[in-house]
Motif scaffolding. Structure first.
Motif, PDB file in Angstrom:
ATOM      1  N   GLY A  26      55.296  67.843 -14.035  1.00  0.00           N
ATOM      2  CA  GLY A  26      54.459  67.150 -13.062  1.00  0.00           C
ATOM      3  C   GLY A  26      53.303  67.972 -12.544  1.00  0.00           C
ATOM      4  O   GLY A  26      52.368  67.439 -11.958  1.00  0.00           O
ATOM      5  N   GLY A  27      53.374  69.293 -12.705  1.00  0.00           N
ATOM      6  CA  GLY A  27      52.276  70.151 -12.283  1.00  0.00           C
ATOM      7  C   GLY A  27      52.055  70.202 -10.783  1.00  0.00           C
ATOM      8  O   GLY A  27      50.960  70.521 -10.316  1.00  0.00           O
ATOM      9  N   GLU A  28      53.087  69.905 -10.007  1.00  0.00           N
ATOM     10  CA  GLU A  28      52.937  69.828  -8.552  1.00  0.00           C
ATOM     11  C   GLU A  28      53.158  71.153  -7.844  1.00  0.00           C
ATOM     12  O   GLU A  28      52.636  71.373  -6.753  1.00  0.00           O
ATOM     13  N   ASP A  29      53.940  72.036  -8.464  1.00  0.00           N
ATOM     14  CA  ASP A  29      54.286  73.297  -7.803  1.00  0.00           C
ATOM     15  C   ASP A  29      53.317  74.390  -8.259  1.00  0.00           C
ATOM     16  O   ASP A  29      53.311  74.780  -9.430  1.00  0.00           O
ATOM     17  N   PRO A  30      52.480  74.923  -7.359  1.00  0.00           N
ATOM     18  CA  PRO A  30      51.520  75.966  -7.754  1.00  0.00           C
ATOM     19  C   PRO A  30      52.190  77.232  -8.267  1.00  0.00           C
ATOM     20  O   PRO A  30      51.551  78.029  -8.954  1.00  0.00           O
ATOM     21  N   ALA A  31      53.469  77.418  -7.955  1.00  0.00           N
ATOM     22  CA  ALA A  31      54.182  78.602  -8.439  1.00  0.00           C
ATOM     23  C   ALA A  31      54.406  78.544  -9.946  1.00  0.00           C
ATOM     24  O   ALA A  31      54.699  79.560 -10.577  1.00  0.00           O
ATOM     25  N   PHE A  32      54.283  77.346 -10.518  1.00  0.00           N
ATOM     26  CA  PHE A  32      54.513  77.169 -11.954  1.00  0.00           C
ATOM     27  C   PHE A  32      53.226  76.755 -12.670  1.00  0.00           C
ATOM     28  O   PHE A  32      53.267  75.994 -13.631  1.00  0.00           O
ATOM     29  N   LEU A  33      52.106  77.270 -12.212  1.00  0.00           N
ATOM     30  CA  LEU A  33      50.823  76.863 -12.789  1.00  0.00           C
ATOM     31  C   LEU A  33      50.707  77.255 -14.258  1.00  0.00           C
ATOM     32  O   LEU A  33      50.291  76.448 -15.097  1.00  0.00           O
TER      33      LEU A  33
END
Length: 389
Positions: free
Chosen positions: A129-136
């Motif tokens: 989903g690309g929602e968590d900036p920690a997993f960019l």
């Protein structure tokens, strides 16, 4: 590279050589690419830089992919994956699996391609989903896999599932800020929608791809989207709309100095003008196509243009004009060993000679056409040509 060689910085020199090799690969300058990548790889092995070695292996994989040496590309990408698995570098593993899956896909081993893509999606699930900036970073790698997996599903005939990955409401939609990536997804979705018979959705996908790439000046993809959109419109008999798209596409490829793209779209534009009865415009487009292929050293394309010029002239201009183009085409087709095209051109030239009352010349063309097709193994075509005799 020269500066780093003078200061004896092996780590930075190896990285610079890798970038140099990748640039040469993109420019299709394969010999200097090989030289730079080999130096980079050996230097990293000498200094014990394992992570750097993996990057150089990837560079080699890209080179072999670009050379269409796919078995060798597998070897280098598998070596890179082994290193990344050993170090537990999840984002890098996802990228390696995507590279491997892409190679397997080209080789036609769809089961292995699917396995690679599905493992990559599983490993990158925390970034979904690309929602968590920690997993960019994992998200960036995941989006590429979403595209390739969707295309693979479409190739396997799983069209509804493919749309879940490629369609405008798919997970990738959060990556729309990247116009190049969005253009790819919309174009792929258009292809799937067309296969499903969803023509309106297909055309809308193409319009979205055109709009986003045009607005962001992503010209290579804009040209491709315009061409695909026009080809679809032509298949639907909507030539007037196709003409507008092709006129823009020709200009886009001309701006890029992409002679191949310009020639291909110019040829399509010529066919559109033919269907619309625009004789002068059709002639101009075919002449432009011929000149482009000639400058690019592509005689087969020039031959197609000569046949197009002859076809237009035969319908709308004095017969001698058409005959001149057909005779030029016959000579070029003979030189190229294109017996099928030579037979078709001889049949057309024979019809013109017959209508001019030059029966002996007409029969000479008619008699050679079937033998050319028979030599090519086209007995059905040869039978049709016999009707002219």
């Amino acid at each position: 590279v020269a500066i780093l060689e003078s200061v004896d910085d092996s780590h930075l020199l190896a990285e610079a050589l890798l970038r140099k090799g990748e640039l040469h690969t993109i420019l299709r300058e394969f010999d200097p690419a090989e030289e730079a990548l080999e130096r980079s790889l050996q230097l990293r092995r000498t200094i014990g830089d394992t992570i750097g070695e993996r990057a150089s292996l990837r560079g080699y994989g890209f080179l072999r992919w670009s050379q269409q040496r796919y078995s060798d590309a597998l070897t280098y990408n598998e070596a890179a994956l082994t290193i990344d698995r050993r170090h537990g570098r999840i984002t890098a593993i996802v990228g390696d699996l995507h590279n491997l899956g892409s190679v397997y896909n080209v080789l036609g081993d769809l089961a292995k391609a699917r396995a690679c893509f599905e493992e990559a999606l599983e490993l990158s699930a925390p970034a979904k989903g690309g929602e968590d900036p920690a997993f960019l970073d994992p998200w960036e790698a995941r989006v590429s896999v979403l595209y390739s997996y969707g295309c693979l599903l479409a190739r396997c005939g799983e069209l509804d599932r493919a749309l879940q990955y490629l369609g405008p409401e798919g997970e990738w939609k959060r990556a729309r800020e990247n116009p190049r990536r969005a253009g790819h997804f919309f174009t792929a979705a258009a292809h799937v929608h067309l296969k499903l018979g969803m023509v309106a959705e297909c055309l809308e996908d193409y319009r979205q791809a055109i709009e986003i790439t045009r607005r962001n000046h992503v010209f290579p993809q804009l040209g491709q989207a315009l061409q695909l959109y026009a080809e679809t419109l032509m298949s639907l008999g909507r030539e007037r709309e196709a003409r507008e798209a092709l006129e823009e596409a020709v200009q886009v490829f001309a701006t890029l100095a992409d002679r191949r793209g310009e020639a291909l779209t110019s040829a399509l534009l010529a066919r559109v003008h033919e269907r619309l009865g625009n004789v002068t415009d059709a002639q101009a487009a075919w002449h432009n196509t011929r000149a482009l292929w000639k400058s690019a050293g592509r005689p087969q394309g020039e031959l197609e243009a000569l046949e197009g010029l002859g076809r237009v002239a035969r319908r709308h201009l004095p017969s001698l004009v058409a005959l001149r183009f057909f005779e030029e085409g016959i000579a070029l087709a003979t030189t190229l060993g294109d017996s099928q095209r030579a037979a078709r051109l001889r049949n057309s030239a024979g019809i013109i000679e017959w209508t001019r009352g030059r029966h002996e010349q007409a029969l000479a063309h008619f008699e050679q056409a079937p033998s050319l097709l028979e030599a090519h193994g086209d007995t059905a075509g040869a039978g049709q040509m016999m009707n002219s005799i």
